[in-house]
Design a protein around this motif. Structure first.
Motif, PDB file in Angstrom:
ATOM      1  N   ALA A  78       0.833  -1.208   0.000  1.00  0.00           N
ATOM      2  CA  ALA A  78       0.000   0.000   0.000  1.00  0.00           C
ATOM      3  C   ALA A  78       0.867   1.257   0.000  1.00  0.00           C
ATOM      4  O   ALA A  78       0.544   2.246  -0.674  1.00  0.00           O
ATOM      5  N   MET A  79       1.972   1.230   0.748  1.00  0.00           N
ATOM      6  CA  MET A  79       2.881   2.381   0.752  1.00  0.00           C
ATOM      7  C   MET A  79       3.507   2.581  -0.616  1.00  0.00           C
ATOM      8  O   MET A  79       3.671   3.721  -1.069  1.00  0.00           O
ATOM      9  N   LEU A  80       3.844   1.485  -1.280  1.00  0.00           N
ATOM     10  CA  LEU A  80       4.405   1.567  -2.626  1.00  0.00           C
ATOM     11  C   LEU A  80       3.381   2.171  -3.587  1.00  0.00           C
ATOM     12  O   LEU A  80       3.715   3.041  -4.403  1.00  0.00           O
ATOM     13  N   LEU A  83       3.116   5.957  -2.946  1.00  0.00           N
ATOM     14  CA  LEU A  83       4.200   6.713  -3.573  1.00  0.00           C
ATOM     15  C   LEU A  83       4.045   6.772  -5.088  1.00  0.00           C
ATOM     16  O   LEU A  83       4.441   7.760  -5.711  1.00  0.00           O
ATOM     17  N   ALA A  84       3.463   5.735  -5.678  1.00  0.00           N
ATOM     18  CA  ALA A  84       3.239   5.755  -7.126  1.00  0.00           C
ATOM     19  C   ALA A  84       2.197   6.819  -7.483  1.00  0.00           C
ATOM     20  O   ALA A  84       2.319   7.506  -8.498  1.00  0.00           O
ATOM     21  N   ALA A  85       1.186   6.957  -6.625  1.00  0.00           N
ATOM     22  CA  ALA A  85       0.131   7.949  -6.869  1.00  0.00           C
ATOM     23  C   ALA A  85       0.589   9.367  -6.541  1.00  0.00           C
ATOM     24  O   ALA A  85       0.248  10.314  -7.248  1.00  0.00           O
ATOM     25  N   MET A 157      13.314   4.967  -2.301  1.00  0.00           N
ATOM     26  CA  MET A 157      12.200   4.543  -1.436  1.00  0.00           C
ATOM     27  C   MET A 157      11.367   3.450  -2.098  1.00  0.00           C
ATOM     28  O   MET A 157      10.979   2.475  -1.451  1.00  0.00           O
ATOM     29  N   LYS A 158      11.103   3.604  -3.386  1.00  0.00           N
ATOM     30  CA  LYS A 158      10.341   2.578  -4.097  1.00  0.00           C
ATOM     31  C   LYS A 158      11.111   1.257  -4.107  1.00  0.00           C
ATOM     32  O   LYS A 158      10.521   0.189  -3.944  1.00  0.00           O
ATOM     33  N   GLY A 159      12.417   1.342  -4.294  1.00  0.00           N
ATOM     34  CA  GLY A 159      13.254   0.143  -4.272  1.00  0.00           C
ATOM     35  C   GLY A 159      13.226  -0.544  -2.914  1.00  0.00           C
ATOM     36  O   GLY A 159      13.131  -1.776  -2.828  1.00  0.00           O
TER      37      GLY A 159
END
Length: 176
Positions: A78-80, A83-85, A157-159
């Motif tokens: 959900a956090m990923l 961050l995508a949104a 962060m995404k990684g």
């Protein structure tokens, strides 16, 4: 009477030659394997060969811990997605709230009690990886007030979140 022995310059020449030979000669590097990188590690086992005590796994405490670990994995995803949104979203409070270290460790250790000793050696390593990933994620999330998150920091962060999601998936594969 002639003095026999090594002079200082001879000693230094021999020492430098020995040091240079150690630096130049090829030596194997030993690295642990996680994912597709490194050499095979005796610690991480294949989840298909894991020994799971069905009676302990069915207990209320272990089932609650399993449910909580699945919730942690869902939260990481959900956090990923957040961050995508919104690349500038502040997920720091969610990290601290959803991944409270003492509860996370307790849940994973409770779930770990359903595995035999050999399997626990592998899952213990995954637990350490998960805890390290969360620490690194908190560090990567720190941002000065009023400063936009750079593309590089966002990628980091995404990684970290993707790696954390994979580690949770790998850990949960042992409980199936």
């Amino acid at each position: 009477m002639a003095q026999e022995g090594t002079t200082r310059s001879q000693f230094l020449q021999h020492s430098l030659a020995a040091a240079a030979s150690f630096a130049v000669l090829p030596q194997s590097a030993n690295a642990a394997k996680y994912g597709g990188f490194g050499a095979g590690s005796p610690e991480v086992l294949d989840p298909a060969t894991a020994e799971v005590d069905a009676e302990i796994l069915a207990s209320d405490a272990v089932q609650k811990a399993l449910s909580n670990v699945k919730a942690y994995a869902t939260s990481a995803q959900a956090m990923l997605d957040t961050l995508a949104a919104d690349p500038q979203a502040d997920i720091g409070s969610k990290i601290r709230k959803d991944f409270e270290f003492s509860q996370l460790r307790a849940d994973m250790n409770t779930l770990n009690s359903a595995f035999d000793e050999d399997t626990q050696r592998g899952t213990d390593r995954l637990i350490r990886i998960i805890l390290q990933d969360i620490t690194e994620l908190e560090t990567a999330n720190r941002q000065k007030a009023g400063v936009a998150r750079s593309e590089r920091r966002l990628d980091i962060m995404k990684g970290k979140l993707a790696k954390l999601s994979k580690a949770f998936g790998d850990y949960l594969a042992f409980a199936k």
